[in-house]
Design a protein around this motif. Structure first.
Motif, PDB file in Angstrom:
ATOM      1  N   ARG A 293       0.850  -1.200   0.000  1.00 57.95           N
ATOM      2  CA  ARG A 293       0.000   0.000   0.000  1.00 57.95           C
ATOM      3  C   ARG A 293       0.875   1.237   0.000  1.00 57.95           C
ATOM      4  O   ARG A 293       1.950   1.253   0.579  1.00 57.95           O
ATOM      5  CB  ARG A 293      -0.906   0.007   1.230  1.00 57.95           C
ATOM      6  CG  ARG A 293      -1.955   1.101   1.192  1.00 57.95           C
ATOM      7  CD  ARG A 293      -3.004   0.947   2.273  1.00 57.95           C
ATOM      8  NE  ARG A 293      -2.472   0.810   3.616  1.00 57.95           N
ATOM      9  CZ  ARG A 293      -2.112   1.837   4.392  1.00 57.95           C
ATOM     10  NH1 ARG A 293      -2.221   3.072   3.959  1.00 57.95           N
ATOM     11  NH2 ARG A 293      -1.655   1.620   5.606  1.00 57.95           N
ATOM     12  N   LEU A 294       0.388   2.272  -0.637  1.00 60.20           N
ATOM     13  CA  LEU A 294       1.081   3.561  -0.730  1.00 60.20           C
ATOM     14  C   LEU A 294       0.080   4.642  -0.387  1.00 60.20           C
ATOM     15  O   LEU A 294      -0.992   4.705  -0.991  1.00 60.20           O
ATOM     16  CB  LEU A 294       1.592   3.758  -2.165  1.00 60.20           C
ATOM     17  CG  LEU A 294       2.270   5.074  -2.499  1.00 60.20           C
ATOM     18  CD1 LEU A 294       3.627   5.162  -1.830  1.00 60.20           C
ATOM     19  CD2 LEU A 294       2.412   5.219  -4.014  1.00 60.20           C
ATOM     20  N   ASP A 295       0.421   5.494   0.595  1.00 59.81           N
ATOM     21  CA  ASP A 295      -0.524   6.565   0.903  1.00 59.81           C
ATOM     22  C   ASP A 295      -0.220   7.782   0.046  1.00 59.81           C
ATOM     23  O   ASP A 295       0.807   7.871  -0.631  1.00 59.81           O
ATOM     24  CB  ASP A 295      -0.591   6.858   2.404  1.00 59.81           C
ATOM     25  CG  ASP A 295       0.551   7.703   2.943  1.00 59.81           C
ATOM     26  OD1 ASP A 295       1.467   8.091   2.182  1.00 59.81           O
ATOM     27  OD2 ASP A 295       0.526   7.994   4.145  1.00 59.81           O
ATOM     28  N   MET A 296      -1.153   8.721   0.053  1.00 64.51           N
ATOM     29  CA  MET A 296      -1.064   9.887  -0.825  1.00 64.51           C
ATOM     30  C   MET A 296       0.155  10.754  -0.513  1.00 64.51           C
ATOM     31  O   MET A 296       0.801  11.268  -1.425  1.00 64.51           O
ATOM     32  CB  MET A 296      -2.358  10.703  -0.713  1.00 64.51           C
ATOM     33  CG  MET A 296      -2.510  11.739  -1.789  1.00 64.51           C
ATOM     34  SD  MET A 296      -2.588  11.059  -3.462  1.00 64.51           S
ATOM     35  CE  MET A 296      -4.242  10.457  -3.489  1.00 64.51           C
ATOM     36  N   ALA A 297       0.506  10.912   0.757  1.00 66.29           N
ATOM     37  CA  ALA A 297       1.662  11.740   1.114  1.00 66.29           C
ATOM     38  C   ALA A 297       2.945  11.178   0.509  1.00 66.29           C
ATOM     39  O   ALA A 297       3.784  11.933   0.000  1.00 66.29           O
ATOM     40  CB  ALA A 297       1.785  11.847   2.631  1.00 66.29           C
TER      41      ALA A 297
END
Length: 112
Positions: A64-68
């Motif tokens: 998973r990769l968050d927006m920040a």
């Protein structure tokens, strides 16, 4: 007795798998979120990346990769007067969506 605390997703890592002055490969694993954002930003300032004309981002191990973190990648990719050519490889569908929402697809080739 059941565990009262649900397991937290595995913390992610990013490393420079190889860099030869013209080409760099970054390997992503686990979950990249606010817990690793500052480490990611420091890594993206590495001199080996600034010298490379092309970056391959191996996201096959990224859960998973968050927006920040996606925005941090975008800033790093567009910071130089001559931005490096980016290729994203192996991104899962939800990672691909986050990259697209952050605008990374405008500066990178995202391979399915």
């Amino acid at each position: 007795m059941a565990d009262e605390h649900p397991a937290r997703a595995r913390t992610g890592t990013v490393s420079i798998a190889e860099a030869d002055g013209q080409h760099a490969v970054l390997a992503f694993t686990g979950v990249l979120d606010m817990h690793v954002l500052s480490e990611l930003e420091v890594l993206l300032l590495d001199e080996r990346l600034r010298q490379a004309d092309a970056w391959d981002l191996d996201m096959s191990g990224l859960e998973r990769l968050d927006m920040a973190c996606a925005y941090a990648l975008l800033r790093a990719a567009t910071r130089a007067p001559e931005p490096a050519a980016l290729t994203v490889r192996g991104a899962r569908r939800d990672v691909h969506r986050t990259l697209r929402q952050a605008g990374v697809d405008a500066v990178a080739t995202i391979e399915e």
